[in-house]
Design an enzyme around this catalytic site. Structure first.
Site, PDB file in Angstrom:
ATOM      1  N   GLY A 177       0.995  -1.119   0.113  1.00 10.60           N
ATOM      2  CA  GLY A 177      -0.115   0.076   0.050  1.00 10.60           C
ATOM      3  C   GLY A 177       0.901   1.188  -0.122  1.00 10.60           C
ATOM      4  O   GLY A 177       1.788   1.301  -0.731  1.00 10.60           O
ATOM      5  N   CYS A 203       6.074  -5.568   0.383  1.00 10.77           N
ATOM      6  CA  CYS A 203       6.316  -4.412  -0.031  1.00 10.77           C
ATOM      7  C   CYS A 203       6.119  -3.013   0.920  1.00 10.77           C
ATOM      8  O   CYS A 203       7.290  -2.802   1.765  1.00 10.77           O
ATOM      9  CB  CYS A 203       5.423  -3.644  -1.392  1.00 10.77           C
ATOM     10  SG  CYS A 203       5.676  -2.601  -2.540  1.00 10.77           S
ATOM     11  N   HIS A 246       5.029  -8.611  -4.232  1.00 10.57           N
ATOM     12  CA  HIS A 246       3.705  -8.979  -3.766  1.00 10.57           C
ATOM     13  C   HIS A 246       3.317 -10.140  -4.208  1.00 10.57           C
ATOM     14  O   HIS A 246       2.511 -10.721  -5.262  1.00 10.57           O
ATOM     15  CB  HIS A 246       2.677  -7.970  -4.729  1.00 10.57           C
ATOM     16  CG  HIS A 246       2.571  -6.451  -4.393  1.00 10.57           C
ATOM     17  ND1 HIS A 246       1.904  -6.092  -3.392  1.00 10.57           N
ATOM     18  CD2 HIS A 246       3.374  -5.187  -4.834  1.00 10.57           C
ATOM     19  CE1 HIS A 246       2.212  -4.666  -3.034  1.00 10.57           C
ATOM     20  NE2 HIS A 246       3.130  -4.216  -3.987  1.00 10.57           N
ATOM     21  N   GLU A 259       0.893 -12.031  -3.156  1.00 11.35           N
ATOM     22  CA  GLU A 259      -0.567 -12.180  -2.944  1.00 11.35           C
ATOM     23  C   GLU A 259      -1.459 -11.800  -4.314  1.00 11.35           C
ATOM     24  O   GLU A 259      -2.402 -12.201  -4.418  1.00 11.35           O
ATOM     25  CB  GLU A 259      -1.155 -11.145  -1.532  1.00 11.35           C
ATOM     26  CG  GLU A 259      -1.120  -9.578  -1.956  1.00 11.35           C
ATOM     27  CD  GLU A 259       0.260  -8.789  -1.969  1.00 11.35           C
ATOM     28  OE1 GLU A 259       1.151  -9.759  -1.848  1.00 11.35           O
ATOM     29  OE2 GLU A 259       0.291  -7.717  -1.930  1.00 11.35           O
TER      30      GLU A 259
HETATM   31  N1  GLN Z   1       5.744   2.943  -2.716  1.00 12.05           N
HETATM   32  C1  GLN Z   1       4.800   2.681  -1.609  1.00 12.05           C
HETATM   33  C2  GLN Z   1       5.610   3.037  -0.252  1.00 12.05           C
HETATM   34  O1  GLN Z   1       6.578   3.625  -0.241  1.00 12.05           O
HETATM   35  C3  GLN Z   1       5.064   0.967  -1.562  1.00 12.05           C
HETATM   36  C4  GLN Z   1       4.299   0.380  -2.617  1.00 12.05           C
HETATM   37  C5  GLN Z   1       3.718  -0.777  -2.589  1.00 12.05           C
HETATM   38  O2  GLN Z   1       3.360  -1.136  -1.433  1.00 12.05           O
HETATM   39  N2  GLN Z   1       3.651  -1.564  -3.718  1.00 12.05           N
HETATM   40  O3  GLN Z   1       4.933   2.869   0.753  1.00 12.05           O
END
Ligand code: GLN
Length: 196
Positions: free
Chosen positions: A52, A84, A176, A178
């Site tokens: 996220g 992520c 990811h 998932e």
């Molecule tokens: N770019 C997001 C961040 O730095 C992470 C991206 C992701 O979870 N797909 O919070």
């Protein structure tokens, strides 16, 4: 304590793609519970921090005092898996820019590190200790793990960079898992719940 009771996986659900982790756990057949408030930690045996936007997640984590609850949970040696944004939250050091973090894992991560051209990509990479097959990895505005501490094991690399790392009961992926049909990485994480 090695009981036969079915383990319940908490999924942090303040922002991000928590629903996709729930769908994955449904496919595997493991009970899960969304974690939106501190009270939701009751009865969970492991925790997933989804992808996220960390800046938004941090706002909720602080406001609702969930950050301390996650740290306490990890300190009890309970399994935590960050994907992520989740991996960014778990890091000891965050760059580009520096920001708050939970500091659970001895890694340094650089946010949004693949640059515009490579903003999102799908790669196939080896994780020899996890699977004999190549693993499909979806990267979306992903971080790069720039430093890995002594106690941290690199389980997978793509383009020469660590993308799946482990420190005891903690697991972090910059991609990811998932978002693919492949259950391998989640199953690997779930192994960590067997003896707790
Ligand atoms: N770019 C997001 C961040 O730095 C992470 C991206 C992701 O979870 N797909 O919070």
């Amino acid at each position: 304590m090695g009981s036969k009771k079915e383990k319940v996986v908490g999924i942090l659900a303040v922002q991000g793609d928590f629903a996709m982790h729930a769908a994955m756990l449904d496919r595997i057949g493991v009970p899960w519970k969304l974690v939106k408030h501190v009270e939701d930690f009751a009865g969970i045996d492991a925790l997933i921090l989804p992808g996220g936007e960390t800046t938004t997640m941090l706002k909720f984590l602080t406001e609702r005092k969930i950050a301390d609850a996650i740290k306490g949970f990890a300190n009890e040696n309970k399994p935590v898996f960050g994907t992520c944004a989740g991996a960014i939250l778990m890091a000891k050091e965050v760059l580009n820019p520096e920001q708050e973090r939970l500091g659970l894992m001895d890694i340094s991560v650089e946010r949004n590190a693949y640059g515009r051209q490579m903003d999102s990509s799908v790669q196939q990479a080896e994780c020899p200790e996890v699977s004999d097959e190549l693993i499909e990895m979806v990267f979306i505005r992903a971080p790069i793990i720039r430093r890995v501490g002594e106690g941290v094991k690199v389980l997978g690399r793509s383009q020469g960079l660590p993308v799946l790392v482990e420190q005891g009961k903690l697991l972090a992926a910059t991609f990811h898992p998932e978002l693919t049909a492949d259950e391998t990485i989640h199953r690997y994480f779930l192994e960590k719940t067997k003896d707790c």
